[in-house]
Motif scaffolding. Structure first.
Motif, PDB file in Angstrom:
ATOM      1  N   ILE A  65      26.594   6.328  10.372  1.00 39.77           N
ATOM      2  CA  ILE A  65      25.730   5.766   9.347  1.00 39.77           C
ATOM      3  C   ILE A  65      24.853   4.771   9.909  1.00 39.77           C
ATOM      4  O   ILE A  65      23.520   4.343   9.344  1.00 39.77           O
ATOM      5  N   THR A  66      25.177   4.130  10.924  1.00 42.37           N
ATOM      6  CA  THR A  66      24.217   2.930  11.496  1.00 42.37           C
ATOM      7  C   THR A  66      23.081   3.717  11.907  1.00 42.37           C
ATOM      8  O   THR A  66      21.912   3.001  11.827  1.00 42.37           O
ATOM      9  N   SER A  67      23.334   4.562  12.701  1.00 41.44           N
ATOM     10  CA  SER A  67      21.965   5.180  13.366  1.00 41.44           C
ATOM     11  C   SER A  67      21.046   5.533  12.068  1.00 41.44           C
ATOM     12  O   SER A  67      19.850   5.333  12.387  1.00 41.44           O
ATOM     13  N   ALA A  96      30.093   3.360   0.549  1.00 41.86           N
ATOM     14  CA  ALA A  96      30.638   4.428  -0.156  1.00 41.86           C
ATOM     15  C   ALA A  96      31.024   5.604   0.701  1.00 41.86           C
ATOM     16  O   ALA A  96      31.952   6.342   0.536  1.00 41.86           O
ATOM     17  N   VAL A  97      29.920   6.008   1.313  1.00 43.17           N
ATOM     18  CA  VAL A  97      30.119   7.256   2.279  1.00 43.17           C
ATOM     19  C   VAL A  97      31.151   7.247   3.223  1.00 43.17           C
ATOM     20  O   VAL A  97      31.928   8.097   3.513  1.00 43.17           O
ATOM     21  N   GLY A  98      31.323   6.013   3.854  1.00 40.71           N
ATOM     22  CA  GLY A  98      32.398   5.724   4.936  1.00 40.71           C
ATOM     23  C   GLY A  98      33.659   5.764   4.297  1.00 40.71           C
ATOM     24  O   GLY A  98      34.577   6.445   4.677  1.00 40.71           O
ATOM     25  N   VAL A 147      34.563   9.730   3.222  1.00 40.30           N
ATOM     26  CA  VAL A 147      34.843  10.585   4.212  1.00 40.30           C
ATOM     27  C   VAL A 147      36.054  10.098   5.038  1.00 40.30           C
ATOM     28  O   VAL A 147      36.947  11.125   5.327  1.00 40.30           O
ATOM     29  N   ALA A 148      36.572   8.741   4.969  1.00 37.50           N
ATOM     30  CA  ALA A 148      37.939   8.424   5.444  1.00 37.50           C
ATOM     31  C   ALA A 148      39.033   8.853   4.566  1.00 37.50           C
ATOM     32  O   ALA A 148      40.024   9.449   5.032  1.00 37.50           O
ATOM     33  N   ALA A 149      38.617   8.824   3.386  1.00 40.05           N
ATOM     34  CA  ALA A 149      39.621   9.388   2.331  1.00 40.05           C
ATOM     35  C   ALA A 149      40.001  10.922   2.423  1.00 40.05           C
ATOM     36  O   ALA A 149      41.174  11.282   2.359  1.00 40.05           O
ATOM     37  N   LEU A 192      39.357  -1.566   3.758  1.00 42.86           N
ATOM     38  CA  LEU A 192      39.002  -2.245   4.943  1.00 42.86           C
ATOM     39  C   LEU A 192      37.613  -1.554   5.662  1.00 42.86           C
ATOM     40  O   LEU A 192      36.807  -2.258   6.081  1.00 42.86           O
ATOM     41  N   PHE A 193      37.941  -0.225   5.929  1.00 43.38           N
ATOM     42  CA  PHE A 193      36.968   0.336   6.504  1.00 43.38           C
ATOM     43  C   PHE A 193      35.555   0.376   5.820  1.00 43.38           C
ATOM     44  O   PHE A 193      34.595   0.172   6.172  1.00 43.38           O
ATOM     45  N   ALA A 194      35.609   0.396   4.461  1.00 41.10           N
ATOM     46  CA  ALA A 194      34.511   0.328   3.551  1.00 41.10           C
ATOM     47  C   ALA A 194      33.783  -1.092   3.720  1.00 41.10           C
ATOM     48  O   ALA A 194      32.371  -1.215   3.879  1.00 41.10           O
ATOM     49  N   LEU A 195      34.670  -2.099   3.486  1.00 39.16           N
ATOM     50  CA  LEU A 195      34.169  -3.489   3.969  1.00 39.16           C
ATOM     51  C   LEU A 195      33.632  -3.608   5.547  1.00 39.16           C
ATOM     52  O   LEU A 195      32.330  -4.217   5.561  1.00 39.16           O
ATOM     53  N   SER A 196      34.137  -2.877   6.456  1.00 39.21           N
ATOM     54  CA  SER A 196      33.563  -2.878   7.794  1.00 39.21           C
ATOM     55  C   SER A 196      32.309  -2.405   7.560  1.00 39.21           C
ATOM     56  O   SER A 196      31.389  -2.906   8.418  1.00 39.21           O
ATOM     57  N   VAL A 197      32.074  -1.348   7.299  1.00 41.36           N
ATOM     58  CA  VAL A 197      30.932  -0.648   6.929  1.00 41.36           C
ATOM     59  C   VAL A 197      29.745  -1.214   6.579  1.00 41.36           C
ATOM     60  O   VAL A 197      28.647  -1.757   7.173  1.00 41.36           O
ATOM     61  N   ALA A 198      30.082  -2.069   5.435  1.00 42.44           N
ATOM     62  CA  ALA A 198      29.177  -2.914   4.676  1.00 42.44           C
ATOM     63  C   ALA A 198      28.759  -4.061   5.599  1.00 42.44           C
ATOM     64  O   ALA A 198      27.517  -4.419   5.805  1.00 42.44           O
ATOM     65  N   LEU A 199      29.576  -4.872   6.226  1.00 42.57           N
ATOM     66  CA  LEU A 199      29.338  -6.061   7.109  1.00 42.57           C
ATOM     67  C   LEU A 199      28.487  -5.389   8.310  1.00 42.57           C
ATOM     68  O   LEU A 199      27.803  -6.181   8.859  1.00 42.57           O
TER      69      LEU A 199
END
Length: 482
Positions: free
Chosen positions: A97-99, A136-138, A141-143, A155-162
């Motif tokens: 996602i970051t790339s 949302a995508v993160g 996919v994790a779910a 927490l993963f969604a929050l981590s991706v956003a931050l």
């Protein structure tokens, strides 16, 4: 994985590293005091100025990669095989996602005038959209992959956003050429993450993926706040969200983002295949092998960053490089990567337990595969960088795309036949680099400038205008193709 231990890139990662060359060339260092007399003094002065200008970029590369290596090694030691395998999948999702986001937003920050109201409005929309979509995508996919429970997914969604907001701040520092200040921000992320994680474990909290994600959120938040304090107010100025240049930004960024996602997506799919056909425990052994050889991959990424700058600068100055010069760089980088990889293999008996904490073993077969991957990546990267400097990135995209799809197809066949073949993943993904290198070399030779010749130099401003026009008419553009 291709970014060593890091999911970030300092120019544009898995920085990656083959960045867009429509970006303005790095400015020459400011004139220093008169050099010492004589040839030796002039050489020493020139070397000093070069080291001063490059030192910050090098420091960023190693702070980011080294910091991520520490966090991932701690995860391997505390989470066990299955937990670390799940964490590796989550981290690879962040990398992918970051790339894409950093190519879309980060390159636009640098190429376009980010203070022009229409461009600024488009950037604000892009940041908000990519952060929301990334989270949302993160989470989705994790779910779907059942990598964590409800708390972990949140927490993963929050981590991706931050993480994406932090990456936007990093790219502002990069656009301002303030690499040393960026290094402080990256170090803040690392120190905060480790402090929160260490404090929680010291207080008796159980090691878990959720705890690690919470610590990463704290680290990203600290880095975001520090960037907000240290960057000038104009970098955070608002702009009208109507009548923006969003279409121009979209045309410019589309190919860049698609190409940026090739390698991270291929590596994520390989991890998913291993976890699906074998197990997350098998993936942990393969990932631990990658961690041991991450210094070689970090070196390749850092060398590629400077190579691309040299190729692009020569191209703009009317002194284009020839294919054989890229081949020489391939030979040198491959040799160094091979030596570093062999060092990791020789020390696996000592370093393996340090990385894993003895909770699982490093896959020795995969270790050789990551060594091959590093060498093949070294063979390909200088040639791809030269092709990018010549504005042939769509050809590079096709070659790299075919390489990745072929490697994934072979891996899928092997895992379907026997899940025990998980350790062959880096061989499948890396070996095709040799074929890609040959194809790139043949393509570059045909476009070599005549000996002693060269085209007229183009100004950075002209390059930016040309890239914008090309993007509007053909939806193309040079891009991070790692």
């Amino acid at each position: 994985m291709t970014q060593g231990a890091s999911g970030r890139s300092v120019s544009t990662p898995e920085s990656t590293v083959e960045t867009a060359i429509d970006l303005p060339v790095l400015p020459d260092p400011a004139p220093a005091a008169p050099p010492a007399r004589g040839r030796g003094g002039r050489i020493a002065g020139k070397a000093g100025r070069l080291l001063a200008s490059a030192g910050g970029a090098v420091a960023v590369q190693f702070v980011t990669a080294g910091g991520s290596l520490v966090v991932q090694s701690l995860a391997a030691r505390t989470l066990g095989a299955s937990g670390y395998g799940a964490y590796a999948l989550l981290f690879s999702i962040i990398v992918m996602i970051t790339s894409v986001q950093t190519s879309w937003v980060g390159d636009t920050l640098t190429v376009f005038d980010r203070f022009e109201p229409r461009v600024r409005g488009a950037l604000l929309l892009s940041v908000a959209g990519t952060v929301a979509a990334g989270a949302a995508v993160g989470a989705g996919v994790a779910a779907v992959m059942h990598l964590a429970g409800p708390l972990g997914i949140g927490l993963f969604a929050l981590s991706v956003a931050l993480w994406l907001l932090e990456e936007t701040g990093r790219r502002i520092f990069t656009a301002r050429m303030e690499f040393w200040r960026l290094t402080v921000n990256d170090a803040t992320y690392l120190v905060t993450t480790l402090a929160v994680l260490g404090g929680a474990l010291g207080a008796g909290a159980a090691a878990s993926v959720e705890l690690l994600l919470a610590a990463m959120c704290a680290g990203s938040l600290a880095s975001i706040l520090l960037a907000r304090v240290r960057l000038p107010r104009e970098e955070y100025a608002l702009a009208p969200l109507r009548g923006t240049a969003f279409r121009e930004i979209l045309a410019f960024s589309w190919w860049r983002s698609v190409q940026a996602g090739i390698r991270p997506t291929a590596l994520l799919l390989a991890r998913v295949m291993i976890a699906g056909f074998a197990s997350t425990a098998a993936l942990a052994g393969v990932e631990a092998a990658r961690l041991l050889l991450s210094p070689a991959l970090t070196f390749v990424n850092g060398a590629g960053w400077f190579l691309l700058g040299d190729f692009a600068k020569a191209q703009k100055a009317g002194r284009p490089m020839r294919a054989r010069q890229a081949v020489r760089a391939c030979g040198l980088m491959s040799g160094i990567a091979l030596v570093m990889s062999l060092g990791g293999i020789a020390l696996v008996g000592w370093l393996g337990p340090v990385v894993t904490g003895g909770s699982f073993t490093v896959d020795r077969v995969a270790l050789g595969g990551w060594a091959l991957y590093s060498v093949c990546f070294s063979c390909t990267l200088p040639l791809a960088s030269l092709a990018t400097a010549r504005k042939q990135s769509r050809s590079v995209f096709v070659i790299r795309g075919v390489e990745s799809l072929s490697g994934l197809a072979v891996l899928l066949g092997l895992l379907a036949a026997d899940p025990g073949h998980a350790a062959l993943a880096p061989y499948c993904l890396g070996a095709g680099g040799i074929v890609s290198a040959v194809m790139l070399w043949r393509m570059l030779r045909k476009g070599d400038p005549p000996r002693g010749g060269g085209g007229p130099a183009a100004s950075p401003e002209a390059e930016v205008r040309e890239s914008g026009a090309s993007a509007r008419t053909a939806a193309s553009g040079d891009q991070l193709v790692g």
